[in-house]
Design a protein around this motif. Structure first.
Motif, PDB file in Angstrom:
ATOM      1  N   ASN A   1      92.107  60.649  39.928  1.00 55.34           N
ATOM      2  CA  ASN A   1      91.169  61.607  39.352  1.00 55.34           C
ATOM      3  C   ASN A   1      89.884  61.516  40.174  1.00 55.34           C
ATOM      4  OD1 ASN A   1      89.185  62.918  37.767  1.00 55.34           O
ATOM      5  ND2 ASN A   1      90.342  62.525  35.902  1.00 55.34           N
ATOM      6  N   SER A   2      89.731  62.416  41.157  1.00 52.85           N
ATOM      7  CA  SER A   2      88.584  62.343  42.069  1.00 52.85           C
ATOM      8  C   SER A   2      87.265  62.629  41.361  1.00 52.85           C
ATOM      9  CB  SER A   2      88.771  63.302  43.245  1.00 52.85           C
ATOM     10  OG  SER A   2      88.938  64.631  42.797  1.00 52.85           O
ATOM     11  N   ARG A   3      87.332  63.356  40.258  1.00 50.21           N
ATOM     12  CA  ARG A   3      86.121  63.607  39.475  1.00 50.21           C
ATOM     13  C   ARG A   3      85.597  62.291  38.891  1.00 50.21           C
ATOM     14  NH1 ARG A   3      88.408  66.857  36.822  1.00 50.21           N
ATOM     15  NH2 ARG A   3      88.947  65.560  35.034  1.00 50.21           N
ATOM     16  N   PHE A   4      86.489  61.475  38.350  1.00 48.29           N
ATOM     17  CA  PHE A   4      86.106  60.150  37.858  1.00 48.29           C
ATOM     18  C   PHE A   4      85.492  59.322  38.990  1.00 48.29           C
ATOM     19  CE2 PHE A   4      89.114  59.427  33.977  1.00 48.29           C
ATOM     20  CZ  PHE A   4      88.563  60.527  33.347  1.00 48.29           C
ATOM     21  N   CYS A   5      86.126  59.383  40.171  1.00 45.61           N
ATOM     22  CA  CYS A   5      85.675  58.570  41.305  1.00 45.61           C
ATOM     23  C   CYS A   5      84.317  59.025  41.824  1.00 45.61           C
ATOM     24  CB  CYS A   5      86.705  58.612  42.424  1.00 45.61           C
ATOM     25  SG  CYS A   5      88.286  57.853  41.983  1.00 45.61           S
TER      26      CYS A   5
ATOM     27  N   ALA B   1      88.389  54.351  40.601  1.00 47.29           N
ATOM     28  CA  ALA B   1      89.505  53.739  41.339  1.00 47.29           C
ATOM     29  C   ALA B   1      90.381  52.912  40.405  1.00 47.29           C
ATOM     30  CB  ALA B   1      88.961  52.877  42.470  1.00 47.29           C
ATOM     31  N   MET B   2      89.757  52.228  39.451  1.00 45.73           N
ATOM     32  CA  MET B   2      90.531  51.475  38.467  1.00 45.73           C
ATOM     33  C   MET B   2      91.382  52.421  37.630  1.00 45.73           C
ATOM     34  SD  MET B   2      87.609  48.694  37.362  1.00 45.73           S
ATOM     35  CE  MET B   2      88.622  47.869  36.152  1.00 45.73           C
ATOM     36  N   HIS B   3      90.816  53.572  37.276  1.00 41.92           N
ATOM     37  CA  HIS B   3      91.583  54.581  36.544  1.00 41.92           C
ATOM     38  C   HIS B   3      92.794  55.046  37.358  1.00 41.92           C
ATOM     39  CE1 HIS B   3      89.863  55.826  32.694  1.00 41.92           C
ATOM     40  NE2 HIS B   3      88.665  55.552  33.191  1.00 41.92           N
TER      41      HIS B   3
ATOM     42  N   GLU C   1      86.721  47.805  45.678  1.00 44.74           N
ATOM     43  CA  GLU C   1      86.553  46.707  44.721  1.00 44.74           C
ATOM     44  C   GLU C   1      87.253  47.023  43.397  1.00 44.74           C
ATOM     45  OE1 GLU C   1      85.330  43.783  45.096  1.00 44.74           O
ATOM     46  OE2 GLU C   1      84.365  43.946  47.063  1.00 44.74           O
ATOM     47  N   GLY C   2      87.106  48.260  42.926  1.00 40.76           N
ATOM     48  CA  GLY C   2      87.767  48.649  41.683  1.00 40.76           C
ATOM     49  C   GLY C   2      89.279  48.628  41.801  1.00 40.76           C
ATOM     50  N   LEU C   3      89.781  49.136  42.941  1.00 40.72           N
ATOM     51  CA  LEU C   3      91.219  49.128  43.183  1.00 40.72           C
ATOM     52  C   LEU C   3      91.752  47.702  43.185  1.00 40.72           C
ATOM     53  CD1 LEU C   3      92.884  51.218  46.045  1.00 40.72           C
ATOM     54  CD2 LEU C   3      93.712  48.978  45.383  1.00 40.72           C
TER      55      LEU C   3
END
Length: 313
Positions: free
Chosen positions: A33-37, A45-47, A89-91
């Protein structure tokens, strides 16, 4: 699709492919979800990791590993480098906590048009394993009169949602938090109920929220639903909020067993309604009716939107 053993075709949460001369299968899903990112690079990225894993789990498979494609703008710009660092980092945090190592990946940089970068898009492809493909689950309602249960917390905000972007032309608000502990429990739950053939279908909540997910579950077999959502937020948040959640369809004979497993695993759940023979999506909150629409009408828009857009160019 050519000379492979695809047993769950495109259109469900994940594709499932049978391994040659074996009952085992591999499930795969690609998500971001690029909007979240854009709004929160780390949480977004975690999402992406969590959503891709949820889609694999929705098929009855256990998420085991991922690959990625990290798509960003010009890293020589501080704001883009910030997005990259936070995204990686989130990934890494999500992959480590979910036990799904990053086994490969690639990077695509300098993605800009007239100096404007794309939204940060760390795309994830999650893979999972299911021991017996005959126990697979897909996302389409199977029967009328079965129970619909939401596993997880009902969303109460439209922040960062597709609805807010498309209807109100705003990319804004707080990105829903990712509870990785909940996801680990959810994956164990899905593996258990799939192994014991306790579910009829399952579908994770992503873009469009509960309302869109219910339509997606009903459209293939033209099965409607009658849903009552708890009166805990505004109607638009209940319908279109995008907090992580799994919708499951359960036959009445397995209803109590599934609820017992949820409780034993410490999962929050809400019985939100049932499937119906009449092909209507009906949604209430308390005593107030907020949606009543025909699946065929929605499906007409779904099937014709892209061709009409192309013809208009």
């Amino acid at each position: 699709m050519v000379q492979i053993g695809t047993v769950v075709l495109p259109g469900s949460d994940a594709a499932v492919i049978r391994l040659p001369e074996s009952k085992k299968g591999v499930a795969m899903s690609s998500d971001c979800n690029s909007r979240f990112c854009y709004l929160n690079p780390r949480e977004g990225a975690m999402h992406a990791v969590a959503e891709s894993a949820r889609n694999v789990a929705a098929s009855g498979a256990k998420p085991v590993a991922l690959t990625n494609c990290l798509n960003y703008g010009n890293p020589e710009k501080p704001e883009v480098m910030y997005q990259m660092v936070e995204g990686i980092e989130g990934l890494a945090e999500a992959a480590e906590k979910l036990g799904t190592p990053v086994v490969s990946g690639n990077v695509s940089l300098y993605n800009e048009t007239e100096g404007k970068p794309i939204y940060p898009t760390p795309t994830i492809v999650m893979t999972g394993v299911i021991d017996d493909v005959e126990k697979r689950i897909d996302s389409s309602f199977k029967k009328t009169g079965s129970c619909i249960i939401a596993v997880g917390t009902i969303p109460t905000s439209i922040g960062a949602s597709h609805y807010l972007d498309i209807i109100h032309n705003k990319v804004a608000g707080k990105v829903p938090s990712v509870d990785l502990g909940f996801h680990k429990k959810l994956f164990a739950f899905m593996a258990d109920v799939a192994d014991n053939k306790l579910l009829l279908s399952a579908h994770d909540i992503a873009e469009g929220g509960i309302a869109v997910a219910l339509f997606e579950m009903g459209r293939a077999n033209n099965i409607g639903c009658d849903v009552n959502l708890p009166s805990i937020a505004r109607a638009d948040a209940l319908l279109f909020g995008e907090a992580p959640l799994m919708l499951i369809e359960v036959g009445r004979e397995n209803y109590q067993t599934v609820l017992d497993i949820c409780e034993n695993m410490g999962l929050t759940y809400t019985d939100i309604g049932k499937t119906t023979e009449e092909p209507l999506i009906t949604i209430h909150t308390g005593s107030i009716s907020i949606v009543k629409t025909d699946i065929a009408r929605l499906n007409a828009g779904y099937e014709t939107a892209l061709p009409e857009l192309v013809r208009s160019l």
